[in-house]
Design a protein around this motif. Structure first.
Motif, mmCIF file in Angstrom:
data_model
loop_
_atom_site.group_PDB
_atom_site.id
_atom_site.type_symbol
_atom_site.label_atom_id
_atom_site.label_comp_id
_atom_site.label_asym_id
_atom_site.label_seq_id
_atom_site.Cartn_x
_atom_site.Cartn_y
_atom_site.Cartn_z
ATOM 1 N N LEU A 259 0.831 -1.207 0.000
ATOM 2 C CA LEU A 259 0.000 0.000 0.000
ATOM 3 C C LEU A 259 0.864 1.255 0.000
ATOM 4 O O LEU A 259 0.579 2.235 -0.704
ATOM 5 N N PHE A 260 1.946 1.244 0.795
ATOM 6 C CA PHE A 260 2.830 2.409 0.897
ATOM 7 C C PHE A 260 3.499 2.705 -0.439
ATOM 8 O O PHE A 260 3.544 3.856 -0.895
ATOM 9 N N VAL A 261 4.017 1.639 -1.071
ATOM 10 C CA VAL A 261 4.698 1.812 -2.364
ATOM 11 C C VAL A 261 3.732 2.369 -3.418
ATOM 12 O O VAL A 261 4.097 3.205 -4.247
ATOM 13 N N ALA A 262 2.470 1.902 -3.346
ATOM 14 C CA ALA A 262 1.472 2.355 -4.330
ATOM 15 C C ALA A 262 0.850 3.693 -3.963
ATOM 16 O O ALA A 262 0.093 4.265 -4.751
ATOM 17 N N GLY A 263 1.167 4.191 -2.755
ATOM 18 C CA GLY A 263 0.620 5.479 -2.334
ATOM 19 C C GLY A 263 -0.844 5.419 -1.947
ATOM 20 O O GLY A 263 -1.565 6.419 -2.039
ATOM 21 N N VAL A 264 -1.283 4.244 -1.517
ATOM 22 C CA VAL A 264 -2.678 4.083 -1.099
ATOM 23 C C VAL A 264 -2.746 4.121 0.422
ATOM 24 O O VAL A 264 -2.032 3.403 1.110
ATOM 25 N N LYS A 265 -3.601 5.006 0.943
ATOM 26 C CA LYS A 265 -3.703 5.178 2.388
ATOM 27 C C LYS A 265 -4.673 4.193 3.019
ATOM 28 O O LYS A 265 -5.743 3.928 2.474
#
Length: 450
Positions: free
Chosen positions: A426-432
């Motif tokens: 999620l962090f790598v994809a920028g999803v919170k």
């Protein structure tokens, strides 16, 4: 005028007299002493002062045995304490005397009473046969009143005694238990539905209704475990290698017996013994002897396997149209859903839920269809894994509306939760975490990112 007054006085006298006689009958010849001793021993038992309760309790047991169920529920606690701390032989006799007298004066809920008696016998070291005798009597009275542990012990003993000599008895016992339990689940579920419907309309529930709903939930959770416990016991006996020869041997004698055919077909289906030529033969015999909605559902399965899909669907729809009970109608819609895949299966599961909103297994089916569609309903790793979040939501909904399937639902939740997108992904994809995500394709549900 005087005659009417005289008649009125006589009626009042007779009613008062009858009331007094009934009161004396319940509380014995010394009602005041009976009521006083009842209160005294019950308070002592609540304080766990069992020995201090004995004299007052014994007086009530001997002199006013019809006064209250406390004479028996508290009496067992007193007697079992005496078995631990005093003369075991005398205490064991007392325990049996209490149950015998309880059944004489309060012959209700006998499934539970005999089940409890068996439990007490185990505590005092009774023989296996003595315990089994009480369990057998409990089962014949009402298997749904037995504890899960006692049901399992009883069925294990029935299985051990008959698996090599009379396996049909094992299957009949299993069917009797499961049908009884399912009927009780349906009954409790309907009671719960009435309370939930009132709650959903924003009406305030009484304290009695709140307590009743809680107790129903507890009972449904316990009853929901029964079939799984029995399945584990019967698994080594109910194999295709055993079932097919048994039913081939007995088919001619039972080919017009709709009850036998229903149970046999259901067992062959549940154990996936449907490849043998005997299975369609038995289904067709069942439809002939009992052209019922349930028989039509199974017959539709045979037709579909033969490639007659259109005719199969006709019989399924016929079954649904014929059924008047919304719960059974929901069950048939659910059965249709089980023969399908993906969005079609979910469509029929949702139709089932319209007739029975608390059908937890329909929500679990939807959860499974979601999970199986993860790869096709996602375009990248995150969107594929988010499908499992939607699946978990349905599994959680399943156990929320139907406590009887809590164990199964928890298994689904554990399995699907393991497929959630990790924090790193999620962090790598920028999803919170906490943001909203819409699941793709035919699912189309919006879920919260874990």
């Amino acid at each position: 005028m005087m005659k009417r007054i005289t008649k009125l006085v006589m009626v009042i006298f007779l009613l008062t007299g009858i009331s007094t006689v009934n009161g004396q009958d319940k509380y014995g010849t010394e009602p005041k002493k009976c009521q006083q001793n009842l209160s005294l021993f019950h308070e002592s038992v609540k304080a766990k002062n069992f020995e201090g309760a004995y004299e007052n309790w014994k007086w009530c047991f001997d002199n006013c045995p019809k006064a209250s169920l406390y004479v028996y529920s508290d009496g067992i606690k007193i007697a079992e304490n005496r078995y631990k701390t005093g003369d075991k032989t005398a205490a064991a006799k007392l325990i049996n005397d209490i149950y015998t007298q309880r059944i004489k004066h309060f012959p209700k809920n006998l499934g539970k009473v005999y089940s409890d008696w068996a439990k007490s016998l185990i505590k005092i070291g009774a023989t296996k046969d003595q315990v089994f005798e009480k369990l057998d009597t409990a089962f014949k009275a009402d298997p749904t009143g037995m504890s899960i542990k006692n049901l399992a012990n009883f069925f294990q003993e029935v299985t051990d005694r008959n698996k090599d000599t009379n396996v049909q008895k094992v299957f009949d016992t299993y069917d009797d238990v499961v049908e009884g339990v399912n009927n009780k689940i349906d009954k409790l579920t309907k009671q719960s539905d009435v309370i939930n419907a009132k709650d959903s309309l924003g009406k305030t529930l009484t304290s009695k209704e709140v307590k009743k709903r809680k107790n129903i939930g507890i009972n449904l959770t316990a009853l929901g475990q029964v079939e799984g416990v029995l399945d584990r016991i019967i698994s080594k006996v109910a194999t295709c290698d055993r079932l097919i020869p048994l039913y081939q041997k007995n088919f001619e004698a039972h080919k017009t017996d709709s009850k036998w055919l229903r149970r046999a077909v259901s067992r062959l289906f549940s154990k996936e013994c449907t490849e043998d030529a005997l299975y369609p033969k038995m289904v067709e015999a069942w439809v002939t002897s009992d052209p019922s909605p349930k028989a039509y559902i199974f017959y539709a399965g045979i037709l579909e396997k033969r490639g007659e899909k259109k005719k199969a669907l006709e019989f399924r729809k016929k079954a649904i149209d014929l059924e008047t009970d919304p719960y059974k109608k929901a069950d048939y819609l659910y059965r249709i859903a089980r023969t399908m895949y993906g969005s079609s299966a979910v469509s029929y599961a949702r139709k089932a839920l319209k007739h029975r909103p608390n059908m937890g297994k329909a929500y679990l089916l939807i959860a499974r269809m979601y999970a199986k569609s993860a790869n096709s309903c996602g375009t990248d790793e995150i969107s594929k894994r988010m499908v499992y979040v939607a699946a978990v939501n349905k599994a959680r909904r399943a156990k929320a509306v139907d406590p009887s399937i809590t164990s199964k639902a928890n298994g689904h939740i554990r399995s699907y939760s393991a497929q959630f997108p990790s924090k790193k992904i999620l962090f790598v994809a920028g999803v919170k975490s906490g943001s909203r995500h819409k699941v793709g394709c035919w699912i189309g549900e919006t879920v919260t990112v874990p």
